[in-house]
Design a protein around this motif. Structure first.
Motif, PDB file in Angstrom:
ATOM      1  N   GLN A 488       0.826  -1.203   0.000  1.00  0.00           N
ATOM      2  CA  GLN A 488       0.000   0.000   0.000  1.00  0.00           C
ATOM      3  C   GLN A 488       0.864   1.258   0.000  1.00  0.00           C
ATOM      4  N   ALA A 489       1.906   1.273   0.838  1.00  0.00           N
ATOM      5  CA  ALA A 489       2.769   2.451   0.927  1.00  0.00           C
ATOM      6  C   ALA A 489       3.439   2.750  -0.409  1.00  0.00           C
ATOM      7  N   SER A 490       3.859   1.713  -1.120  1.00  0.00           N
ATOM      8  CA  SER A 490       4.523   1.919  -2.409  1.00  0.00           C
ATOM      9  C   SER A 490       3.611   2.622  -3.395  1.00  0.00           C
ATOM     10  N   LEU A 491       2.336   2.285  -3.353  1.00  0.00           N
ATOM     11  CA  LEU A 491       1.385   2.947  -4.248  1.00  0.00           C
ATOM     12  C   LEU A 491       1.259   4.428  -3.899  1.00  0.00           C
ATOM     13  N   TRP A 492       1.255   4.746  -2.628  1.00  0.00           N
ATOM     14  CA  TRP A 492       1.148   6.142  -2.212  1.00  0.00           C
ATOM     15  C   TRP A 492       2.446   6.913  -2.451  1.00  0.00           C
ATOM     16  N   GLU A 493       3.576   6.259  -2.187  1.00  0.00           N
ATOM     17  CA  GLU A 493       4.869   6.955  -2.255  1.00  0.00           C
ATOM     18  C   GLU A 493       5.149   7.534  -3.641  1.00  0.00           C
ATOM     19  N   THR A 494       4.829   6.788  -4.667  1.00  0.00           N
ATOM     20  CA  THR A 494       5.155   7.240  -6.013  1.00  0.00           C
ATOM     21  C   THR A 494       4.483   8.572  -6.322  1.00  0.00           C
ATOM     22  N   GLY A 495       3.175   8.651  -6.084  1.00  0.00           N
ATOM     23  CA  GLY A 495       2.456   9.888  -6.358  1.00  0.00           C
ATOM     24  C   GLY A 495       2.899  11.027  -5.460  1.00  0.00           C
ATOM     25  N   LEU A 496       3.134  10.720  -4.194  1.00  0.00           N
ATOM     26  CA  LEU A 496       3.575  11.756  -3.260  1.00  0.00           C
ATOM     27  C   LEU A 496       4.938  12.329  -3.648  1.00  0.00           C
ATOM     28  N   LYS A 497       5.881  11.437  -3.918  1.00  0.00           N
ATOM     29  CA  LYS A 497       7.227  11.909  -4.243  1.00  0.00           C
ATOM     30  C   LYS A 497       7.232  12.723  -5.523  1.00  0.00           C
ATOM     31  N   ASP A 498       6.553  12.240  -6.548  1.00  0.00           N
ATOM     32  CA  ASP A 498       6.497  12.986  -7.808  1.00  0.00           C
ATOM     33  C   ASP A 498       5.921  14.376  -7.586  1.00  0.00           C
ATOM     34  N   PHE A 501       8.414  16.686  -5.557  1.00  0.00           N
ATOM     35  CA  PHE A 501       9.527  17.144  -6.390  1.00  0.00           C
ATOM     36  C   PHE A 501       9.054  18.176  -7.414  1.00  0.00           C
ATOM     37  N   GLN A 502       7.901  17.930  -8.019  1.00  0.00           N
ATOM     38  CA  GLN A 502       7.374  18.859  -9.017  1.00  0.00           C
ATOM     39  C   GLN A 502       7.080  20.224  -8.398  1.00  0.00           C
ATOM     40  N   GLN A 503       6.387  20.224  -7.274  1.00  0.00           N
ATOM     41  CA  GLN A 503       6.010  21.484  -6.651  1.00  0.00           C
ATOM     42  C   GLN A 503       7.213  22.186  -6.011  1.00  0.00           C
ATOM     43  N   THR A 504       8.187  21.424  -5.538  1.00  0.00           N
ATOM     44  CA  THR A 504       9.408  22.037  -5.002  1.00  0.00           C
ATOM     45  C   THR A 504      10.054  22.927  -6.054  1.00  0.00           C
ATOM     46  N   LEU A 505      10.188  22.428  -7.264  1.00  0.00           N
ATOM     47  CA  LEU A 505      10.783  23.222  -8.337  1.00  0.00           C
ATOM     48  C   LEU A 505       9.918  24.428  -8.677  1.00  0.00           C
ATOM     49  N   ARG A 506       8.613  24.247  -8.693  1.00  0.00           N
ATOM     50  CA  ARG A 506       7.728  25.367  -9.027  1.00  0.00           C
ATOM     51  C   ARG A 506       7.849  26.483  -7.989  1.00  0.00           C
ATOM     52  N   PHE A 507       7.909  26.118  -6.711  1.00  0.00           N
ATOM     53  CA  PHE A 507       8.069  27.135  -5.664  1.00  0.00           C
ATOM     54  C   PHE A 507       9.418  27.846  -5.798  1.00  0.00           C
ATOM     55  N   ILE A 508      10.480  27.073  -6.007  1.00  0.00           N
ATOM     56  CA  ILE A 508      11.813  27.670  -6.087  1.00  0.00           C
ATOM     57  C   ILE A 508      11.914  28.632  -7.258  1.00  0.00           C
ATOM     58  N   LEU A 509      11.380  28.235  -8.395  1.00  0.00           N
ATOM     59  CA  LEU A 509      11.504  29.043  -9.616  1.00  0.00           C
ATOM     60  C   LEU A 509      10.477  30.164  -9.692  1.00  0.00           C
ATOM     61  N   GLY A 510       9.597  30.252  -8.692  1.00  0.00           N
ATOM     62  CA  GLY A 510       8.595  31.323  -8.704  1.00  0.00           C
ATOM     63  C   GLY A 510       7.422  31.051  -9.617  1.00  0.00           C
ATOM     64  N   GLN A 511       7.312  29.823 -10.105  1.00  0.00           N
ATOM     65  CA  GLN A 511       6.174  29.473 -10.957  1.00  0.00           C
ATOM     66  C   GLN A 511       4.915  29.277 -10.125  1.00  0.00           C
ATOM     67  N   ARG A 512       5.093  29.076  -8.830  1.00  0.00           N
ATOM     68  CA  ARG A 512       3.990  29.005  -7.886  1.00  0.00           C
ATOM     69  C   ARG A 512       4.366  29.833  -6.670  1.00  0.00           C
ATOM     70  N   PRO A 513       3.512  30.775  -6.244  1.00  0.00           N
ATOM     71  CA  PRO A 513       3.881  31.627  -5.109  1.00  0.00           C
ATOM     72  C   PRO A 513       3.920  30.852  -3.807  1.00  0.00           C
ATOM     73  N   LEU A 514       4.861  31.216  -2.954  1.00  0.00           N
ATOM     74  CA  LEU A 514       4.983  30.530  -1.671  1.00  0.00           C
ATOM     75  C   LEU A 514       3.788  30.780  -0.768  1.00  0.00           C
ATOM     76  N   SER A 515       2.982  31.765  -1.105  1.00  0.00           N
ATOM     77  CA  SER A 515       1.744  31.993  -0.349  1.00  0.00           C
ATOM     78  C   SER A 515       0.774  30.825  -0.491  1.00  0.00           C
ATOM     79  N   GLU A 516       1.023  29.955  -1.479  1.00  0.00           N
ATOM     80  CA  GLU A 516       0.169  28.792  -1.693  1.00  0.00           C
ATOM     81  C   GLU A 516       0.713  27.527  -1.007  1.00  0.00           C
ATOM     82  N   TRP A 517       1.665  27.690  -0.083  1.00  0.00           N
ATOM     83  CA  TRP A 517       2.236  26.515   0.589  1.00  0.00           C
ATOM     84  C   TRP A 517       1.177  25.697   1.312  1.00  0.00           C
TER      85      TRP A 517
END
Length: 548
Positions: A488-498, A501-517
């Motif tokens: 069960q955890a493996s099924l959840w981990e894949t979506g969570l990690k992806d 990682f995706q949103q981490t880059l968006r926040f860093i690059l300013g593509q998503r404002p940190l006010s939306e944390w």
């Protein structure tokens, strides 16, 4: 290049594959004592600490071999010849390219085609293969390994070993063992630019911000910081070391659940205030044009070219890339440049060393226990990976050929042998021509062995970082999943990690404002973050109740 990427990989993709293709677990637990007594052919009766292992008859064992492109496998290496002479063992190497190693290893194990000995496996990567019964619970057999047991006891490694234990209380990986934690990855910085601007070498991440601001003011057309090691993991090294400084590593060392010693609880790393803090820091660097926005997507060659052409002044580094990559690059383009790997910068988590004392190690196929030479194989692994003599051999080679010893017993490379630029004009190479220090066997050991090929400046680096207090999350209490929980955890981990990682880059690059944390954290909850953490807490409580 002998990259030492210290990762505690979750091996999510491997886990999903293993669960899909996994072998049927054995129906009944076998008796280790019976297996040992029945499969002692070729083993030594008097094997122990300080005893040279040599099988009583010629034997051959199959081994998965991680084939590094910088020193490709050669069947006629002195390593193989001398190993056979000393141990009476030949290795049937199943070579797999470095780039495909983890995937091919997973496929072979899951299909039941893996060799008996499976090295170059990082702690937690074995998790994916436990439930299938494809790999051996090696903790049942460590009495066959006196050198391993001796080092675990002498170096008080029990707490580290406990982090490997599965729900049954056993562990399935023989890890590489360090006497002291060794931290390598940090930042390299152009110290000649610091001198020009009358700046001190930064000691904290806040100091680095101040330095980058000054560099940008003096060189407006330059992004002072442009980074590498993004493929396949964006920000692989940087997110690891920066995240460690804030208490929630990302990148190569990202783990969903992190231990907080102050609260005595696990927390979800990618949603934590600690994680947010370093994301905000990088966003500030990018927003103020102190960091190249391509830092998290470009390949290594692009990052190196920018440094070599004076388009950047700061880059992630380890000891070998500093010597093998950056300085030769700069010598061709900016001969007067001076580049130094600086001690690991300090952040909100304090003056810590974020490294474990466990290193990548060895899994053993469960088929091995039925081999008549099983005991001899375990003795051989113990000698090669864990004895002082085996570790010296794997790293240094053969005395009189690849190294010498002075009157005090100190090792020196032979005059005609080079490695890591220590003898740049020597005609032979320790790794390429002889097969020693080859990235499969030469891990762990005493500090003097681990640091044997360190330059004087790297030894100074270790004097600064080595004594720092080990980060508290390095030794979390065991919280192993059952087979059903892991599925069960493996099924959840894949979506969570992806998504993290995706949103981490968006926040860093300013593509998503940190006010939306906060909205981002809510989105993680919709991807079963809370249910995942409930599994972790349940697993921890169960293990504590059953095993103490």
């Amino acid at each position: 290049m002998f990259l030492r990427t210290r990762r505690r990989a979750a091996a999510v993709a491997a886990g999903a594959l293993a669960l899909t293709l996994g072998l049927t677990a054995c129906g009944e637990d076998s008796d280790p004592a019976e297996e040992i007594s029945a499969n002692k052919a070729g083993s030594m009766e008097n094997y122990g600490v300080g005893v040279q292992f040599k099988a009583t008859e010629p034997l051959t064992f199959s081994m998965l071999y991680n084939n590094h492109p910088n020193y490709p496998y050669k069947a006629d290496w002195l390593f193989w010849q001398e190993l056979s002479n000393r141990t009476n063992i030949k290795i049937d190497a199943v070579t797999v390219p470095l780039s495909d190693y983890e995937q091919k290893r997973s496929v072979m194990i899951s299909a039941g085609d893996a060799p008996l000995i499976i090295p170059k496996t990082y702690p937690n990567q074995e998790d994916a293969f436990v439930s299938s019964g494809a790999i051996l619970p090696v903790s049942d057999y460590v009495d066959l390994m006196p050198n391993y047991k001796d080092k675990v006891e002498k170096w008080s490694l029990g707490p580290e070993i406990d982090t490997l234990r599965q729900a049954d209380g056993k562990y399935y990986l023989l890890p590489g063992l360090h006497q002291n934690p060794w931290q390598d990855y940090s930042l390299a910085i152009r110290t000649d630019i610091l001198e020009q601007l009358n700046l001190e070498v930064p000691k904290t991440w806040d100091d680095l911000y101040t330095v980058l601001k000054a560099m940008k003011a003096a060189h407006p057309d330059v992004y002072p910081f442009s980074d590498r090691w993004n493929i396949p993991t964006p920000g692989g090294a940087l997110f690891n070391v920066l995240g460690s400084a804030y208490g929630a590593p990302g990148g190569w060392d990202y783990q969903h659940a992190r231990w907080d010693a102050s609260t005595g609880k696990y927390f979800y790393a990618g949603a934590s205030p600690q994680y947010k803090a370093w994301v905000e820091y990088l966003n500030k660097l990018v927003t103020e044009k102190l960091m190249d926005p391509e830092s998290f997507t470009q390949n290594d060659d692009e990052a190196r070219q920018k440094l070599a052409n004076g388009k950047s002044f700061v880059i992630s580094s380890n000891a070998q890339t500093l010597v093998n990559d950056y300085r030769p690059d700069l010598a061709k383009t900016i001969p007067n440049a001076k580049l130094t790997k600086i001690p690991l910068l300090i952040g909100a988590a304090g003056e810590i060393n974020p490294q474990s004392r466990l290193e990548n190690g060895v899994m053993i196929s469960s088929k091995a226990k039925d081999n008549k030479n099983f005991v001899a194989m375990m003795q051989f692994i113990d000698w090669l990976f864990y004895s002082d003599a085996g570790q010296e051999f794997a790293k240094w080679g053969v005395e009189g050929t690849t190294f010498t010893k002075d009157a005090s017993g100190k090792h020196q490379l032979a005059e005609d042998v080079n490695v890591i630029g220590l003898r740049p004009n020597a005609p032979k190479h320790l790794q390429k021509d002889f097969g020693f220090y080859n990235g499969v066997f030469a891990y762990g050991g005493k500090p003097e062995l681990v640091q044997a090929f360190f330059s004087p400046e790297e030894q100074e680096y270790q004097k600064v970082v080595g004594p720092r207090k080990q980060a508290p999350w390095v030794l979390p209490p065991p919280a192993p999943f059952t087979d059903e929980e892991r599925e069960q955890a493996s099924l959840w981990e894949t979506g969570l990690k992806d998504y993290v990682f995706q949103q981490t880059l968006r926040f860093i690059l300013g593509q998503r404002p940190l006010s939306e944390w906060d909205a981002y954290v809510t989105e993680l909850k919709s991807k079963n973050m809370d249910q995942y953490m409930a599994l972790v807490d349940k697993a921890q409580e169960r293990y504590k109740k059953e095993h103490g």
